[in-house]
Design an enzyme around this catalytic site. Structure first.
Site, PDB file in Angstrom:
ATOM      1  N   HIS A 184      -7.045  -6.828   0.418  1.00 38.18           N
ATOM      2  CA  HIS A 184      -7.090  -5.430  -0.013  1.00 38.18           C
ATOM      3  C   HIS A 184      -6.417  -5.256  -1.367  1.00 38.18           C
ATOM      4  O   HIS A 184      -5.442  -5.948  -1.679  1.00 38.18           O
ATOM      5  CB  HIS A 184      -6.404  -4.529   1.024  1.00 38.18           C
ATOM      6  CG  HIS A 184      -7.005  -4.618   2.392  1.00 38.18           C
ATOM      7  ND1 HIS A 184      -6.638  -5.593   3.282  1.00 38.18           N
ATOM      8  CD2 HIS A 184      -7.949  -3.853   3.007  1.00 38.18           C
ATOM      9  CE1 HIS A 184      -7.316  -5.433   4.406  1.00 38.18           C
ATOM     10  NE2 HIS A 184      -8.131  -4.394   4.264  1.00 38.18           N
ATOM     11  N   ASP A 199      -4.083 -10.657  -1.665  1.00 40.82           N
ATOM     12  CA  ASP A 199      -4.454 -10.064  -0.388  1.00 40.82           C
ATOM     13  C   ASP A 199      -5.923  -9.636  -0.439  1.00 40.82           C
ATOM     14  O   ASP A 199      -6.488  -9.420  -1.515  1.00 40.82           O
ATOM     15  CB  ASP A 199      -3.563  -8.848  -0.125  1.00 40.82           C
ATOM     16  CG  ASP A 199      -3.619  -8.360   1.308  1.00 40.82           C
ATOM     17  OD1 ASP A 199      -2.718  -8.720   2.081  1.00 40.82           O
ATOM     18  OD2 ASP A 199      -4.569  -7.618   1.645  1.00 40.82           O
ATOM     19  N   HIS A 243       0.798  -1.229   0.000  1.00 41.44           N
ATOM     20  CA  HIS A 243       0.000   0.000   0.000  1.00 41.44           C
ATOM     21  C   HIS A 243       0.834   1.286   0.000  1.00 41.44           C
ATOM     22  O   HIS A 243       0.317   2.345  -0.384  1.00 41.44           O
ATOM     23  CB  HIS A 243      -0.930   0.034   1.213  1.00 41.44           C
ATOM     24  CG  HIS A 243      -2.009  -0.992   1.200  1.00 41.44           C
ATOM     25  ND1 HIS A 243      -2.872  -1.147   0.137  1.00 41.44           N
ATOM     26  CD2 HIS A 243      -2.358  -1.942   2.113  1.00 41.44           C
ATOM     27  CE1 HIS A 243      -3.711  -2.133   0.399  1.00 41.44           C
ATOM     28  NE2 HIS A 243      -3.425  -2.637   1.589  1.00 41.44           N
ATOM     29  N   GLY A 275      -2.001   2.088   4.969  1.00 44.00           N
ATOM     30  CA  GLY A 275      -2.494   0.731   5.173  1.00 44.00           C
ATOM     31  C   GLY A 275      -1.531  -0.198   5.870  1.00 44.00           C
ATOM     32  O   GLY A 275      -1.298  -1.318   5.397  1.00 44.00           O
TER      33      GLY A 275
END
Length: 532
Positions: A334, A332, A297, A305
């Protein structure tokens, strides 16, 4: 067994006397004995037999050989005589010396590094012409060259043991583990993962590579100098009020709190992923693993993140020194927004991300319409999914997407981010996967037989994360591990069942067949435009 002589005199085929049976063990020199045939191994592992034409009466003149081998053929000759078989008979092939099947023995002579080869035959009449002719034919057939007459030939065993390629590398440093253990969202996770790998003896099947910190120069290959300097500034800062004055500018907050030692942490995590990429570049491994990495991130100038550094981007930039087509796959929970943003303008890196996509869910990016920009158009592949998806459906989607992406893009190297916050029982309470399903996705990638860098990522049920990554490691090295968690330092964390398996919950699956078909159709259409 090593042949013995009288006193300290070494055994030699030149010291065989034509005495009666009771006198044959004396090994005293006898100059009137016929020369004996000698079997040797050539450098190409072939053998031949050559008569020694000029025996030397001096035992010290016997050539000693530079290998830990010595062959006692005398016992074979005696066994043949007991069977009433003439070892010199032209119709018998048993007299050929099988060097490969002889038992080696250590010569305890003056020089321990020097070994001798001696072949003895029983006393008999001189070799006849037909026997000599057959020996010469055998010599020509096996292409063996003897040394000067009177001495035993030197034997040099061909060193054909090639340097084997290390197939699997595991990135490790004690500093990295200790620093990752201090992360507030995943305390002690790094130690639990490493300890479980040790408990299952999985590290015995890999080369453990000790990593170093990444340098400022390596970090600024992606991150801005100002951001790196800020991390250095707060590294030793204990006053939280001073830190808070500028923390928001660089993304420090709830997700990424400013904390002492953060620059050391960033250097250790990035250094491990860079070392993994280096191992792939040098060709010393097929698969490199860094479970402490996968911080996908972080942006160029700010943390995000739970990620203070984007080690994935740094690893990809390292791999670009050699490879022109790099595929990054992110499983993941995310969206891997930091990696996609870094390479959305280039066709040299294809990013594929399967993730949860819902209003208000971090980072609120990664729809199927996010396909890249400019030269990178269609090289960003996003698979947005809803809550509750289980192994069978997820694996089917994964296989169809990444297989078509591979066919269209033809990558040279793979980076796989294996965040496991998709597991059933994770505090994120979103997907409903098990290690078995994630393992199938990993096997799909490994079956491509491409250089592969595997990183960690999310995973906030610490025990389940350790379970899953241990299982994935066992898949990489091809070793089956038992369901029972072995006893080790963190054994009590895996109660009450102390099993490796994670069962899916009864969460509702919001991913309808119609929705998935629409997503797959859109993605397939975008991928086809790459080849147009």
């Amino acid at each position: 067994m090593e042949p013995k002589g009288n006193g300290n005199r070494p055994f030699s085929s030149l010291n065989v006397s034509r005495q009666n049976e009771n006198d044959r063990n004396s090994r005293s020199p006898s100059p009137d004995v016929s020369p004996l045939p000698i079997a040797v191994r050539n450098r190409d592992d072939s053998t031949r037999v050559q008569p020694v034409r000029s025996p030397s009466p001096n035992p010290s003149a016997i050539s000693e050989v530079k290998e830990n081998v010595s062959f006692d053929v005398q016992s074979q000759c005696r066994a043949k005589r007991n069977q009433k078989i003439n070892p010199l008979s032209p119709s018998k092939k048993e007299n050929k010396v099988d060097i490969a099947n002889q038992k080696p023995s250590v010569n305890k002579g003056k020089n321990e590094d020097v070994r001798r080869l001696a072949v003895k035959r029983p006393a008999s009449s001189p070799l006849k012409d037909d026997r000599i002719n057959r020996l010469r034919k055998l010599e020509l057939k096996n292409n063996v060259n003897l040394n000067h007459f009177g001495n035993l030939p030197q034997l040099r065993i061909r060193e054909d043991v090639k340097k084997t390629q290390t197939r699997f590398c595991y990135m490790w440093s004690q500093e990295c583990i200790e620093l990752c253990d201090k992360l507030p969202k995943i305390p002690k996770r790094a130690s639990m993962v490493h300890s479980l790998l040790e408990a299952y003896n999985l590290l015995d099947n890999m080369t453990v590579v000790k990593c170093r910190r990444a340098s400022v120069h390596e970090l600024t290959a992606f991150h801005t100098t100002d951001y790196v300097e800020y991390l250095q500034k707060i590294n030793d800062e204990d006053d939280s009020e001073k830190v808070d004055e500028t923390s928001q500018e660089y993304g420090m907050g709830y997700d990424c709190p400013a904390m002492p030692g953060v620059y050391n942490l960033v250097g250790a995590v990035a250094g491990a992923t860079l070392q993994a990429a280096k191992c792939l570049l040098e060709g010393t491994t097929d698969v490199a693993i860094n479970w402490c990495g996968g911080w996908h991130h972080a942006k160029r100038d700010e943390a995000a993140g739970f990620c203070y550094v984007n080690d994935v981007v740094l690893g990809i930039l390292k791999l670009k020194e050699k490879y022109n087509r790099i595929m990054y796959i992110d499983i993941d929970l995310h969206h891997g927004d930091g990696v996609e943003d870094a390479f959305s303008f280039t066709s040299k890196v294809m990013t594929v991300s399967l993730h949860k996509y819902a209003p208000g869910f971090f980072p609120s990016t990664g729809s199927s319409d996010d396909i890249g920009i400019g030269k990178g158009r269609y090289y960003s592949v996003n698979v947005p999914l809803y809550d509750g998806i289980q192994d069978e459906q997820y694996c089917d989607i994964f296989y169809r997407i990444v297989d078509e992406a591979k066919e269209c893009y033809n990558p040279e190297v793979i980076i796989l981010q294996c965040g496991v916050d998709t597991l059933s029982g994770d505090p994120m309470c979103s997907f409903n996967l098990t290690p078995h399903g994630i393992g199938k996705c990993l096997k799909t990638v490994l079956d491509w037989k491409l250089p592969t860098l595997i990183t960690g990522g999310g995973g906030y049920n610490i025990a389940n994360t350790a379970r899953c990554w241990a299982y994935l490691t066992s898949i990489v090295v091809g070793k089956e591990i038992p369901s029972e968690i072995p006893e080790h330092e963190y054994f009590t964390e895996y109660g009450p069942d102390y099993q490796l398996e994670i069962e899916p919950s009864h969460r509702k699956n919001d991913n309808t067949g119609e929705y998935i078909d629409d997503v797959l159709t859109t993605i397939s259409g975008n991928l086809q435009k790459i080849t147009e």
